[in-house]
Write an enzyme that holds these catalytic residues in place. Structure first.
Site, PDB file in Angstrom:
ATOM      1  N   GLU A 175       0.829  -1.216   0.000  1.00 12.48           N
ATOM      2  CA  GLU A 175       0.000   0.000   0.000  1.00 12.48           C
ATOM      3  C   GLU A 175       0.860   1.262   0.000  1.00 12.48           C
ATOM      4  OE1 GLU A 175      -4.149  -1.663   1.816  1.00 12.48           O
ATOM      5  OE2 GLU A 175      -2.980  -0.427   3.141  1.00 12.48           O
ATOM      6  N   GLU A 363      -5.520  -8.344  -1.376  1.00  9.85           N
ATOM      7  CA  GLU A 363      -6.233  -8.188  -0.099  1.00  9.85           C
ATOM      8  C   GLU A 363      -7.693  -7.892  -0.394  1.00  9.85           C
ATOM      9  OE1 GLU A 363      -4.789  -5.472   2.897  1.00  9.85           O
ATOM     10  OE2 GLU A 363      -2.706  -5.918   2.394  1.00  9.85           O
TER      11      GLU A 363
END
Ligand code: BGP
Length: 467
Positions: A175, A363
């Site tokens: 991220e 995810e």
């Protein structure tokens, strides 16, 4: 029709949220080891050193360090084709700036990869997932310092050289765009300051690009991707002002994919820096490094979508790092994340139209409180329902829209510590772990109803989502 027969079904985790053993076998402290537990209401605290009267969930986490064999056997039982995990940098280089790596740390990951490969499970590795050796954060100011590029490079050479025959899929930074939301987690930066965050992001871009080139030179077969927190942001209304606002929020995300997939800074961001007085220090060679180090694929997390408005009085709601306002068409989980399966199809299409690179959903999942019923079972239909609806939209993106998707890993396939709140009670797993928010519990593992369901999903390559 249908997904590719080699589609990578699996689960995803991160070292600091799962391993524990925070000082074992010469591991150094990482930025994650000085973050206390929090809750939905109370922010996690960053303490710099370890304080006796505080509770730090990463120290034991779910003790994967000692239980990895049992856990991987359970993943194998579900039929996992891949398992996403991260390497804890401070296990390999305890301070981050040493010349030689810690052999015991390297041996641990060898064991983990061998255990996966024994069952035909492909390891998918995040090189840096929300942790940096603490020493680099304290002494160098984390990723604001250009020196971290060389330390990261050394770390990557060590990993690629050692594991390139065992690990094909890599991701450089988890991220990466979260540097603008949780800079301590994403880059070891104290406090919020956009100038520092973007300077740190620049260093990570260079480090990532160098890693891509380096990895390919060690083994041209390995695939090195980027990883971004990505959800669609909708305008609240068709008022062009709202639409423009939502476009700006999307640009904040696309800045990261643009640099890492195209190999240069997009014009809109350079203009934005100019307007806001942000000056990025770059070396002459950086232009070339970025150009030569574009990624092989895009990994992304998707939990929820968000809504933007131009209204000043709008109250914001939660989300995976990125907040927005309430969407009246969607339901939310107990932490305010707005559940939007169709948003996943839209996200897949957005990314694929823009870059035409392979995508990997690394995810996705539902954070929820689980209760053990009187028969000792956890009937987590809410989780199954969430996952089934997302997988169904994912399949539409592949089958109806032609998106090139290589895999899907459900987040927190085994219950682990929440990154956002430090809680254990915010659970994502197919496997329950007996551990609470104060660190009590036997750490015993137990299958939830979703365990059997996911096993069937994988066995039918996503054709049978019923429960
Ligand atoms: C992502 C992180 C993960 C993970 C997940 C769920 O942002 O990459 O590390 O934790 O979100 O978030 P949370 O743990 O806050 O529920």
């Amino acid at each position: 029709m249908g997904l590719n027969k080699d589609f990578l079904w699996g689960g995803a985790t991160a070292a600091n949220q799962m391993e524990g053993a925070y000082l074992e076998d010469s591991k150094g402290l990482s930025t994650a080891d000085v973050v206390t537990a929090g809750s939905h209401e109370k922010k996690r605290e960053i303490t710099d050193t370890i304080k006796k009267d505080k509770y730090y969930p990463s120290h034991t986490a779910i003790d994967f360090y000692h239980k990895y064999k049992e856990d991987i056997a359970l993943f194998a039982e579900m039929g996992f084709k891949c398992f996403r995990l991260s390497i804890n940098w401070a296990r390999i280089f305890p301070n981050g700036d040493e010349d030689t790596p810690n052999e015991k740390g390297l041996a641990f990951y060898d064991n983990v990869f061998d255990e996966c490969l024994k069952y035909g499970i492909e390891p998918v590795v995040t090189i840096s997932h929300y942790e940096t050796p603490l020493h680099l954060a304290i002494e160098y100011g984390g990723w604001t310092s250009r020196k971290l590029i060389a330390f990261y490079e050394r770390y990557c050479v060590t990993l690629f050289t050692r594991y390139h025959k065992k690990v094909k899929y890599w991701m450089t930074f988890n991220e990466i765009n979260v540097i603008n939301y949780l800079p301590w987690f994403a880059g070891g930066l104290k406090g919020r300051d956009e100038q520092n965050e973007y300077q740190a992001a620049h260093h990570q871009f260079i480090a990532s690009a160098k890693a891509v080139k380096l990895g390919h030179s060690i083994n041209p077969e390995i695939k090195i991707g980027m990883m971004i927190a990505y959800g669609t942001t909708y305008p609240e209304t068709c008022n062009p002002e709202d639409v423009q606002k939502a476009a700006e929020v999307m640009q904040r995300k696309h800045f990261y994919t643009d640099v890492q997939c195209r190999g240069y800074y997009p014009k809109y961001k350079l203009k934005d820096f100019e307007r806001n007085g942000i000056v990025i220090k770059m070396e002459e060679e950086d232009v070339q490094i970025l150009k030569e180090g574009t990624v092989d694929y895009i990994g992304f997390s998707y939990y929820a979508s968000s809504v933007s408005t131009n209204r000043k009085d709008a109250a914001s709601v939660g989300g995976n790092m990125i907040r927005g306002i309430k969407n009246p068409y969607l339901e939310a989980n107990a932490w305010g994340w707005q559940i939007d399966p169709i948003g996943l199809r839209i996200a897949l299409n957005n990314l694929y139209e823009r870059y035409e690179l392979p995508l990997f959903i690394v995810e996705n999942g539902l954070g929820s409180v689980d209760e053990i019923n009187e028969n000792g079972q956890i009937i987590d239909n809410y989780r199954i329902d969430y996952l089934a609806r997302h997988i169904s939209e994912m399949k539409k993106a592949v089958e109806l829209d032609g998106v090139n998707l290589i895999g899907y890993t459900a987040w927190g396939c085994i219950d682990l510590v929440s990154a956002g709140t430090g809680e254990m009670k915010k659970r994502y797993g197919f496997i329950y772990v007996d551990r609470d928010d104060q660190g009590n519990g036997s750490l015993k593992r137990m299958k939830k109803k979703s365990f059997g369901w996911y096993k069937k999903v994988i066995a039918t390559n996503g054709e049978d989502l019923n429960y």
